[in-house]
Each structure stands twice: as C-alpha cells, then as structure tokens.
Enzyme design. Structure first.
Site, PDB file in Angstrom:
ATOM      1  N   ARG A 213     -15.094  15.434  21.678  1.00  0.00           N
ATOM      2  CA  ARG A 213     -15.239  15.442  23.133  1.00  0.00           C
ATOM      3  C   ARG A 213     -16.665  15.875  23.467  1.00  0.00           C
ATOM      4  NH1 ARG A 213     -16.039  14.133  27.733  1.00  0.00           N
ATOM      5  NH2 ARG A 213     -14.855  14.864  29.554  1.00  0.00           N
TER       6      ARG A 213
ATOM      7  N   TYR B  27     -11.790  20.433  35.266  1.00  0.00           N
ATOM      8  CA  TYR B  27     -10.835  21.158  34.428  1.00  0.00           C
ATOM      9  C   TYR B  27     -10.046  22.189  35.236  1.00  0.00           C
ATOM     10  CZ  TYR B  27     -13.390  18.852  30.700  1.00  0.00           C
ATOM     11  OH  TYR B  27     -13.977  17.906  29.896  1.00  0.00           O
TER      12      TYR B  27
ATOM     13  N   HIS C  40       0.832  -1.203   0.000  1.00  0.00           N
ATOM     14  CA  HIS C  40       0.000   0.000   0.000  1.00  0.00           C
ATOM     15  C   HIS C  40       0.867   1.254   0.000  1.00  0.00           C
ATOM     16  CE1 HIS C  40      -2.838   2.969   2.018  1.00  0.00           C
ATOM     17  NE2 HIS C  40      -3.460   2.627   0.913  1.00  0.00           N
TER      18      HIS C  40
ATOM     19  N   CYS D 272      -8.131  19.158  24.037  1.00  0.00           N
ATOM     20  CA  CYS D 272      -8.787  18.801  25.290  1.00  0.00           C
ATOM     21  C   CYS D 272      -7.793  18.916  26.436  1.00  0.00           C
ATOM     22  CB  CYS D 272      -9.321  17.382  25.201  1.00  0.00           C
ATOM     23  SG  CYS D 272     -10.146  16.804  26.699  1.00  0.00           S
TER      24      CYS D 272
ATOM     25  N   HIS E 169      -7.870   8.134  -4.253  1.00  0.00           N
ATOM     26  CA  HIS E 169      -8.493   6.824  -4.452  1.00  0.00           C
ATOM     27  C   HIS E 169      -9.601   6.855  -5.496  1.00  0.00           C
ATOM     28  CE1 HIS E 169      -6.793   6.225  -0.298  1.00  0.00           C
ATOM     29  NE2 HIS E 169      -6.368   5.150  -0.910  1.00  0.00           N
TER      30      HIS E 169
END
Length: 545
Positions: free
Chosen positions: A217, A400, A118, A264, A143
C-alpha cells in the site's frame, strides 16, 4: 521368442561392426569434456558357453544398443537449433485454448498438459502463465531440486531471444520511474502509486507472508534511500536534545522482534462497492499480510529523547520520506500512551522476516504499530515528534475514518469522526474461491482471521448453507498472548458436502476474545470511503456431478 532372437542377432551384428570400426559419436555436439574419448565396446565371450552366459551377453548387447540409440537422439537434438520465441509470443499463451507457456531463464516450456498434474494445484501454476517461473519458484524451495528440472525439461519447446529486452516506457522525469520491481503474482489495484495484493491461493499458503508477495500500500512514489546517509530525526522533549539517528545508532538499541499482521483499512472494499459506489482502491481479501518484524522499540528511542508520559493528551507524529512533486510527505500519528507503553511493542523496524526491509515496505526504517490500522505504520520514516494534537497530514485528518451509511460526499464532516486506530474483528475465505467447482464428498475450506488491538481470535464459524447451520474451524498458527495477539490465525475446515447438493454458499465469521463478532451483511456498515469492511465473507461454489 523368435522376435527376441532376431533382435539379439541384429544387435550382435551391429555391435561386431562397432568392434572393428571406431565409434563416430558426435562428441563436439554432446560433450563439454575435452577428455571424453569414444570407446570401442568389447564383445569378447568368456569361456562360459552355457545358456545363462549367452543370455547375459545378449542382455548386455541390448543395453548397449539402447544406450547408443539414446546417445544418438541426444546428439541430433543438440545439433538442431532451438526455436526462438519473443517474450511477447510467450505472454500470449495463458490459457488452455492458446496453450500455457512459461519460461525459466532463457528456455520456453509448453506446460499445458502438466497444469492439471501440478502438485500444488493448477491455480498456482497458472499464476506464472505467459511469464517467468523464477519469481514463483523462489517462494517454494521444493522446486530447486534436480528431478523437478528434469520433469520440466520434457516440456521445453524453445528458447527466448536473448536480445529481446523489455524497453522501459518510463521517462526519467516520471516520479515513479525508480520504483522497485514487483512480484508478478501480485494483483495490482493501481500502478502509480503502486498498490497490490497477493492472490487468495498464495495468501494463506504460509503463516508468515513471504516478502515478495506481502500486500503493498503506497500513497506516493517509493524513495530510493541510501542507508549510509540515512538519518532519523527525533524531536526532543523541551529541555532535551533532539536525536539524529543513523542505522548504526538504531542497531545499538535493544533489538526487539515480534510477529505482526498489517491490514489496510480498505481490505475487502470491493464488497462494499457491490452495495453502493465508494471512493477507493478495489481491494479484495488480500490487503492483509503477516511478517516477523525486528527493530528498536519506539518507547526506548523516545525515552532517550527525553519524552515520557504526560497527563494531557499527546500524540506521536510520524513523517515519511516519500513525497509528491510539491514536497508533501506522507504522515500519520498514534497516541503517546500507546507509543510509550512497552507492552504495546511499537517498533522502529529495520528488518522484515530476517532481512532488511524491502523498498516497497519502508527501507531502511518504518514504524510497526501492532494491532493498529496499516495507515499508521508509516514507511521510509524520516521524522518523529510528540505533539499536543494528532498529525495534520491529510491521511490522518481527511481520510481513514468511518461514517454512517447515510453520509455522502455532500454531507461528510471529517472533523466529526475519530481517525481509525484499532481495527474490528475480521475473517475471510481463501479456498475455495467464488465461482469455483468443488468435488462432491468432502470440501476443504481455508482462510484467515484477525482482530485489532491485540484481541485474540477464539473461534471461526463456517457455514455451507449461507448461515443456516455452522461448524467450528480448526485454528492454526502461533499461540496468541492475552491482549497481545498481534498476528492472524489461519484456519481450515474439512466439511462433508451434503449428498445431492449442486452448489454451496460458504460463509465464515470470526469471534475475538472480547466476543466481538462480524456483522452478517455489508449494507449496515457501508460508508463512503469503503473502510472497515468486515461483514461475513461469502463465496458461492458449484459441486461437480
């Protein structure tokens, strides 16, 4: 020469028989063109009886024979019923031991022998093993060419059962039953709510992350919102009128476009888990992606609602339209000073990479806060207000935040720490991956680097010996504006593998324009939520003999 002569004679005799007998080719099986008619090949010799003419005729006969043989092969193949496989059978073929099968439409292919050939590398083709090629081909336009499909056709082994539908296992009462379909390349960290990251080999394939593999998320089920009835409620300043904005209303504001990396807070949390257990999703290096965002500037919308900078502290609070069964919505906030600063370029975005926002990424409108942790970039935005204090949302007040390694769940005081806004400098290696075997001679190392707050990455250092010696990598990507470097830098290094080396301990670290640099180990920055994980990134690889 004698064998060739015999072949010529044999072919000539067969062709002469064809001249007197109409060809009975299996037209029904091999042709979809009703006007196709069998032809009698003409074998009339010209007056040229020279050797050259004879060779020309014999060459023609050989070509004709080859054509007829090929046609006969096509006819037999068309008449044979293809073998039928179920999706379950295909999904069980994902390794060299079982065979590596993929599908395209309803066709099934055994590409075991092609994996090593490939052009994009075996690992990328293996992402589709046991499943469809379409989601991966959609990422690479190369492709969609005839010669690629012709190559694939050589490996066809059958077809999928057209009645083989994947039954839904979700009940209609399930709040996640209406979640969108996701790209199969994503590495899933949780299904409900859905959280996933692209694999390293795809993450840095493009400077702009394709929408289908942008890290996802979610904290709650994905709402399915009607763009025609959607309204964004912006609470007005006292004495000013509040706004109820449709999408068309937002389109009337000046359109602003910027390239922004979102990350994140828990990116690379899995490395903290190796030091000591933390609570949170096991993000690897892929909880970060980059897109070209477009929308109205938040400062323009706030100004229309009568808001302006004030001397006292204030915060812009965002509420999403995603909610749990109790009606609790996701929320977050940023300082008003950032929201009102045109140079901060905070967006109410409605486009992502030139397309309407995908559902997983906040359709129809989300907040994009450049240089700030992903948790403040609220999706499915429903309400904006200016408040004297930051959002009372759980995700602003009780999550957080970073703490000392000595703090545990018995002693943690969330009120004692500020909410994460700008993130620290970060980098990671995406190629090669940990545990891989690389060739001797030279190795190509690739990765990404980014810093919060608009600080530009000025250098990425790479080591092959665990940090004893270093080489500077080449930085790729868009030029970064001073203090407005909202997007990552991709980087790569072509490094010589020391002769006789059997393994490499590859390390990377980034430096931003404030000369902030990543810490060398995880332990000193460990925290109970596993956020802000930005130690040197390390991969250990073997060198082929």
């Amino acid at each position: 020469m004698l064998l060739l002569h015999r072949a010529m004679v044999s072919g000539l005799r067969q062709a002469c028989r064809l001249r007197s007998t109409p060809s009975r080719l299996c037209i029904q099986a091999c042709s979809t063109n009703d006007s196709f008619q069998p032809q009698r090949p003409s074998l009339t010799f010209s007056g040229d009886n020279s050797g050259t003419g004879g060779w020309r005729v014999m060459g023609t006969l050989l070509g004709l024979g080859a054509m007829l043989a090929y046609h006969d092969h096509r006819c037999r193949a068309a008449q044979e019923s293809p073998r039928i496989y179920t999706k379950e059978e295909v999904s069980s073929h994902t390794s060299p031991e079982t065979g590596i099968w993929v599908t395209l439409g309803y066709e099934v292919f055994d590409v075991t022998e092609f994996v090593g050939l490939h052009p994009g590398g075996p690992s990328k083709l293996m992402l589709a093993a046991g499943g469809p090629l379409e989601p991966f081909w959609a990422l690479y336009a190369v492709h969609n060419q005839s010669h690629v499909r012709e190559l694939l056709a050589q490996y066809k082994i059958g077809e999928l059962n057209p009645e083989d539908k994947v039954p839904s296992t979700l009940e209609t009462s399930d709040p996640y039953a209406d979640d969108p379909i996701r790209h199969p390349a994503l590495k899933v960290n949780s299904q409900r709510p859905f959280n996933a990251e692209p694999p390293p080999e795809l993450l840095t394939e493009n400077y702009i992350t394709p929408n289908p593999i942008f890290f996802t998320r979610n904290h709650l089920p994905v709402p399915n919102l009607d763009p025609d009835t959607y309204r964004l409620h912006v609470v007005g300043n006292p004495g000013s009128k509040s706004l109820s904005l449709s999408l068309d209303d937002l389109y009337k504001f000046p359109k602003h476009e910027i390239t922004v990396t979102l990350q994140c807070a828990g990116n690379r949390r899995s490395e903290m888990t190796q030091v000591k257990e933390v609570k949170g999703l096991e993000w690897r290096t892929g909880a970060i992606s980059t897109a070209r965002w477009a929308g109205a500037r938040l400062c323009d919308v706030l100004a229309q609602a009568g808001h302006k900078l004030c001397e006292t502290e204030a915060h812009v609070c965002f509420e999403g339209l995603d909610s749990d069964p109790t009606g609790t919505t996701y929320g977050a906030s940023i300082p008003l000073a950032r929201a009102m600063d045109p140079e901060a370029e905070v967006l109410l975005a409605y486009e992502m990479n030139g397309q309407p926002l995908p559902r997983d990424h906040g359709f129809p409108v989300r907040v994009v806060v450049p240089g700030v942790v992903g948790a403040r970039n609220v999706k499915w935005l429903g309400r904006v207000s200016v408040e004297p204090e930051e959002s009372y949302s759980h995700w602003q007040r009780r999550d957080y935040k970073g703490f000392s390694p000595s703090v545990d769940w018995d002693t943690v005081d969330f009120d004692s720490a500020p909410s994460i806004q700008e993130l620290p400098v970060q980098s990671a290696i995406t190629e090669p991956q940990d545990g891989e075997t690389v060739q001797s001679g030279e190795v190509t190392i690739k990765g990404y680097a980014w810093s919060g707050g608009g600080r530009a990455v000025i250098r990425v250092d790479v080591s092959l010996d665990g940090g004893l010696t270093w080489q500077a990598a080449e930085l790729d990507g868009e030029e970064q504006r001073p203090r407005k470097a909202w997007a990552w830098r991709l980087w790569q290094l072509q490094a010589v593998v020391p002769a006789g080396q059997k393994e490499l301990n590859i390390v990377c670290k980034a430096v931003d324009d404030s000369y902030n640099v990543q810490p060398d180990t995880v332990a000193p920055i460990w925290n109970l939520r596993g956020v802000l994980s930005n130690a040197w990134h390390r991969v250990h690889v073997h060198v082929a003999s």
